[in-house]
Design an enzyme around this catalytic site. Structure first.
Site, PDB file in Angstrom:
ATOM      1  N   THR A   1      -1.606  -3.600   9.099  1.00  0.00           N
ATOM      2  CA  THR A   1      -1.748  -4.791   9.689  1.00  0.00           C
ATOM      3  C   THR A   1      -0.481  -5.152  10.311  1.00  0.00           C
ATOM      4  OG1 THR A   1      -0.932  -5.581   7.453  1.00  0.00           O
ATOM      5  CG2 THR A   1      -3.181  -5.777   8.050  1.00  0.00           C
TER       6      THR A   1
ATOM      7  N   HIS B   1      -8.891   0.283  -0.011  1.00  0.00           N
ATOM      8  CA  HIS B   1      -7.640   0.462   0.798  1.00  0.00           C
ATOM      9  C   HIS B   1      -7.290   1.527   1.224  1.00  0.00           C
ATOM     10  CE1 HIS B   1      -7.199  -4.080   1.002  1.00  0.00           C
ATOM     11  NE2 HIS B   1      -7.779  -4.152  -0.060  1.00  0.00           N
TER      12      HIS B   1
ATOM     13  N   LYS C   1       0.538  -7.152  13.899  1.00  0.00           N
ATOM     14  CA  LYS C   1       1.490  -8.330  14.296  1.00  0.00           C
ATOM     15  C   LYS C   1       2.126  -8.071  15.552  1.00  0.00           C
ATOM     16  CE  LYS C   1       1.361  -8.573   9.330  1.00  0.00           C
ATOM     17  NZ  LYS C   1       1.966  -7.957   8.132  1.00  0.00           N
TER      18      LYS C   1
ATOM     19  N   LYS D   1       2.854   8.222   6.708  1.00  0.00           N
ATOM     20  CA  LYS D   1       3.132   7.062   7.741  1.00  0.00           C
ATOM     21  C   LYS D   1       4.243   7.965   8.827  1.00  0.00           C
ATOM     22  CE  LYS D   1       2.747   3.168   4.828  1.00  0.00           C
ATOM     23  NZ  LYS D   1       1.529   2.304   5.290  1.00  0.00           N
TER      24      LYS D   1
ATOM     25  N   LYS E   1       7.436  -0.398   7.817  1.00  0.00           N
ATOM     26  CA  LYS E   1       6.257  -0.396   6.742  1.00  0.00           C
ATOM     27  C   LYS E   1       7.026   0.357   5.661  1.00  0.00           C
ATOM     28  CE  LYS E   1       4.477   1.525  10.367  1.00  0.00           C
ATOM     29  NZ  LYS E   1       2.970   1.097  10.313  1.00  0.00           N
ATOM     30  N   ARG E   2       6.354   0.459   4.495  1.00  0.00           N
ATOM     31  CA  ARG E   2       6.666   1.406   3.545  1.00  0.00           C
ATOM     32  C   ARG E   2       6.916   2.510   4.074  1.00  0.00           C
ATOM     33  NH1 ARG E   2       6.816  -1.054  -1.748  1.00  0.00           N
ATOM     34  NH2 ARG E   2       7.038   1.152  -2.584  1.00  0.00           N
TER      35      ARG E   2
END
Ligand code: D6G
Length: 855
Positions: free
Chosen positions: A679, A380, A683, A577, A571-572
């Site tokens: 993901t 992952h 969405k 990120k 998101k986290r």
């Protein structure tokens, strides 16, 4: 209590997805509800709380599952298909009530029944606690996969841990994250069934002895019991109900028997907690390895309990062996597929070897063949800090026999490497399962690769990068083992449940087949100029935005303008990120407006949400900064309604269901080569948001599906990043060359947003200037320019919603049904049947003896 209003009337008109409520069914639901309120909750309506009503409804809906659940399991027992076992330390399930009603097709009946009882079903749905047994994408993926496996009729099981405390609740106090325990079981859990009768002993510590026959025996262990809790996983409209079995730690009667015998009864009882701590709490790290012994215990606990259960089911299953009890393991890989969700459950490999060799008495070679054929491993992440490497000293103490087995696996593997690459000692060193420096550790990814027949990444770019970076040597040696399985999301939760009006709008045009085969959304593509459809999609988005605005007002006491662009990054919180890049854009917009208050400006509401790991200092600082920037901007009269910044506190599955359908612009801005798939990106796409993003993870495939002109791609590619690092990246150069960037960083560093402490965000600015690991400054300019294009397009509502429609139309690839079909055919060797079982009120699945005779 709800009164009938216009919204209710509208809801009732939406019949294409929800169906028409059958009068008899509504009556039955009301009766069952009242019975549960009385007998299960032991309440009358004078004293019932909203929570009592929620539980009464949950039990009513659960009743509808039970028959289907038992019959599905009977069906599997009868047919004895190959079983698929998904092993995961995380299942981020969120709420269950609405999902169950959707998948059973009883939503309109329940709606109507609650309405007739004077209750607002949405209020009741909102009472359910999220099952937050996951951190982020990896855990939510496991949950989407369970839904797809059941919907495709696979004989599949999710195995994991029933954490007593899931992911912490995030509170924002004075702009900073504070963690609160997630006591999600406080009011009970209507969806699980404890199975104390199937408790399984799990061993820890002890030592290894050799028996007379030369076998190894793990002795003098400390035992903890694993108690299973089963949760039903209903498929969509097929009457299949699979099982998610989560293990809870239970001290054995004899725990600390010595203290009992010594007379310290109280101490002995209190100490039972020590054993039961194993399943107490989810480790709140995303993409980060924390080498704590308790975590290692959790991993082994889950794996050991699960494998005992798998083998028990294998031995007791009906066919495959002439004996009433299956005694040969030859057919094990034909009957069992074990999927490892990351390396977290990779101890399954040495544990299966231990069972087969030490307990079942198979030869090493036979056991190894069975293990490899049965197991497959999903990687992952590429981030080095996330790779699991357990210290040998810790394994030696906790799992001495497993360490021996790992050494044996490694020594045989090193022989193989030496044979294939004679004299290449560097390569042997790189490929070894045992790392020697700085401390002896076991590389769990290497163990998982060697012990599996397939290794997969989770988006095409990620799978390709695995082959040329971290797993290069393994790919060269075993090219055939490496596959890609691009992640997906379940369209049931992420469209039908969270955005029913959009599902209805789509249904009206192309029927409801897309719910089980998302590729059908392509039929919307030729309708991209259908003005009525575009208006309808706009209307749905506007209503979702108004609903979210109301929620934000109520929850955070911030007023937002629902006509402004909703620009969302949820998101986290993680440096890779790049929430900070978003923050730099916000500050840039603010500075431009301050300088020129009358400039033409497309109003935006920028929302950022996500949890930071409690021990991740910079991530917590980033949250603080976002809130500080928001405070300055939101209270500046010159800015007014043009720009608002909202930090979405306690982002979780149930909040995602509110936010995603209301989003215009989805931020997917990780540095290329760092986000394995993502993901959330999918969405948003499915719910008609446009994406601004880098060529990273699944964004690459989204662009391919929707076309370059319908997605906002900016910034460096993976190759550009490699090039930049080769040249020697100096973020300071970018800072000095771009005055707007310089101004923003100077403001962060100099305390502009932290008047209470000039140095509050100095660390954050310094990280950007001196060790900008994820190259934010290198991508800044491209990002700002791309955002300008976004604003330009937003001025043209028809052009914008046309692109929204095209995104929805192109999102079919990203259904987890597609992902699971590929796992099934290309890794597990099973064919997704999509069979529909009869409902309990229809014919019996197993013919009764007398019926058999009659035929
Ligand atoms: C059903 C039918 C029963 C079977 C059982 C299997 O209740 O005959 O033995 O399922 O349960 P597992 O062994 O799959 O847990």
């Amino acid at each position: 209590m709800a009164t009938f209003n216009q919204t209710d009337a509208d809801k009732r008109k939406q019949i294409s997805v929800r169906g028409i409520a059958q009068v008899e069914n509504v009556a039955t639901i009301k009766n069952t509800f009242n019975r549960h309120l009385h007998y299960t909750l032991v309440k009358d309506r004078n004293v019932s709380t909203q929570r009592d009503y929620y539980f009464a409804l949950a039990h009513t809906v659960r009743d509808q599952l039970v028959g289907r659940w038992i019959r599905t399991q009977q069906h599997y027992y009868e047919k004895d298909p190959k079983r698929v076992y998904y092993l995961s330390l995380e299942y981020y399930m969120g709420r269950t009530l609405t999902n169950t009603m959707v998948n059973l097709g009883i939503q309109s009946e329940c709606d109507e029944a609650m309405y007739q009882l004077g209750l607002d079903i949405e209020e009741l749905e909102d009472i359910e606690e999220d099952a937050g047994l996951g951190n982020g994408g990896l855990g939510r993926l496991a949950a989407c996969f369970l839904d797809s496996m059941a919907s495709l009729g696979l004989a599949a099981y999710g195995y994991g841990i029933r954490y007593e405390y899931g992911i912490f609740n995030q509170r924002i106090k004075d702009g900073q994250q504070v963690e609160e325990p997630d006591d999600w079981l406080r009011f009970g859990n209507a969806w699980e069934k404890a199975r104390p009768e199937y408790m399984i002993p799990i061993n820890f510590y002890g030592k290894v002895e050799r028996t007379d026959t030369g076998r190894s025996k793990w002795v003098n262990t400390q035992v903890v019991f694993a108690m299973p809790y089963d949760t039903p996983i209903p498929g969509y409209g097929n009457n299949c109900v699979n099982t998610m079995r989560l293990w809870s730690a239970k001290a054995p009667q004899s725990f600390h028997l010595k203290f009992f015998n010594d007379g310290d009864y109280i101490q002995a009882v209190c100490d039972r907690n020590i054993a039961e701590n194993i399943s107490r709490v989810l480790y709140p790290n995303d993409n980060f390895f924390e080498g704590k012994e308790l975590r290692l215990k959790q991993q082994y606990f889950m794996v050991a309990a699960t494998l005992q259960d798998i083998i028990r089911r294998f031995k007791s299953s009906k066919f495959g062996c002439r004996d009433p009890v299956r005694t040969s393991f030859d057919t094990f890989p034909d009957k069992v597929a074990i999927q490892l969700n990351d390396t977290h459950p990779s101890l399954a490999i040495p544990e299966l070897m231990r069972i087969l060799v030490d307990i079942e008495g198979l030869t090493w070679e036979k056991a190894w063949e069975i293990t490899q054929k049965s197991c497959a491993y999903t990687n992952h992440t590429l981030l080095p800090e996330a790779l699991e490497r357990w210290p040998v000293s810790m394994l030696e103490n906790l799992l001495p026999r497993h360490l021996q087995i790992i050494y044996e696996i490694n020594s045989k593997f090193m022989e193989q490497v030496a044979l294939r690459y004679p004299g290449d000692f560097d390569r042997m060193g790189r490929m070894s399962l045992v790392e020697e420096t700085p401390e002896k550790r076991i590389n769990m990814a290497h163990l998982a690769i060697v012990g599996s027949h397939v290794i997969n990444g989770v988006a095409r770019i990620h799978s390709e990068l695995l082959k040329i970076t971290v797993f290069k040597d393994f790919y060269e040696m075993f090219p055939g083992k490496f596959q890609n399985k691009t992640n997906g999301i379940t369209p049931r939760r992420w469209m039908v449940l969270c955005n029913p009006s959009l599902a209805d709008a789509v249904c009206e045009k192309i029927d409801d087949e897309f719910i089980t085969d998302l590729k059908h959304l392509r039929k919307l593509e030729p309708l991209a100029d259908d003005m009525a459809l575009l208006r309808n999609i706009q209307k749905v988005k506007q209503e979702n935005k108004m609903k979210l605005a109301t929620y934000i007002e109520k929850t955070y006491h911030v007023t937002v303008d629902p006509t402004s662009m909703f620009d969302v990054q949820v998101k986290r919180i993680h440096e890779y990120k790049r929430q900070l890049l978003n923050c730099l854009h916000i500050i840039t917009l603010y500075n431009r407006l301050k300088k020129n208050p009358n400039m033409p400006f497309v109003p935006r509401t920028i929302m950022i949400g996500g949890k930071a790991a409690p021990g991740y200092f910079i991530a917590k600082k980033i949250i603080h900064l976002i809130n500080a920037v928001g405070r300055v901007i939101n209270n500046d009269p010159i800015i007014g309604k043009k720009l608002k910044v909202v930090f979405l506190e306690n982002y979780r599955v149930s909040l995602a269901e509110k936010v995603i359908p209301a989003t215009d612009l989805s931020e997917q801005i990780s540095l290329a080569g760092t986000e394995a798939s993502g993901t959330g990106n999918m969405k948003f796409m499915l719910n008609g948001a446009l994406t601004i993003g880098t060529l990273d993870g699944a964004n690459v495939e989204m662009k391919e599906e929707v076309g370059d002109e319908n997605i906002f791609i900016f910034g460096m590619t993976v190759d550009d990043v490699t090039e930049l690092h080769k040249k020697g990246y100096k973020s300071m150069d970018y800072y000095e060359k771009n005055p707007e960037l310089k101004q923003a960083i100077d403001q962060i560093k100099g305390g502009y947003f932290s008047p209470w402490d000039q140095y509050c965000f100095k660390d954050v600015a310094d990280a950007l200037l001196y060790h900008d690991r994820f190259c934010l400054l290198a991508d800044y300019e491209a990002y700002i320019k791309c955002q300008e294009k976004v604003s330009e397009l937003y001025k043209d509502p028809v052009a914008w919603s046309r692109k929204c429609l095209l995104n929805i139309a192109a999102s079919g690839k990203f259904s987890s049904d597609r992902t699971i079909e590929q796992y099934a055919r290309e890794i597990w060797g099973v064919e997704p049947t999509r069979t529909k079982l009869p409902a309990p009120h229809e014919v019996p699945i197993i013919p009764k003896e007398e019926d058999k005779k009659k035929n």
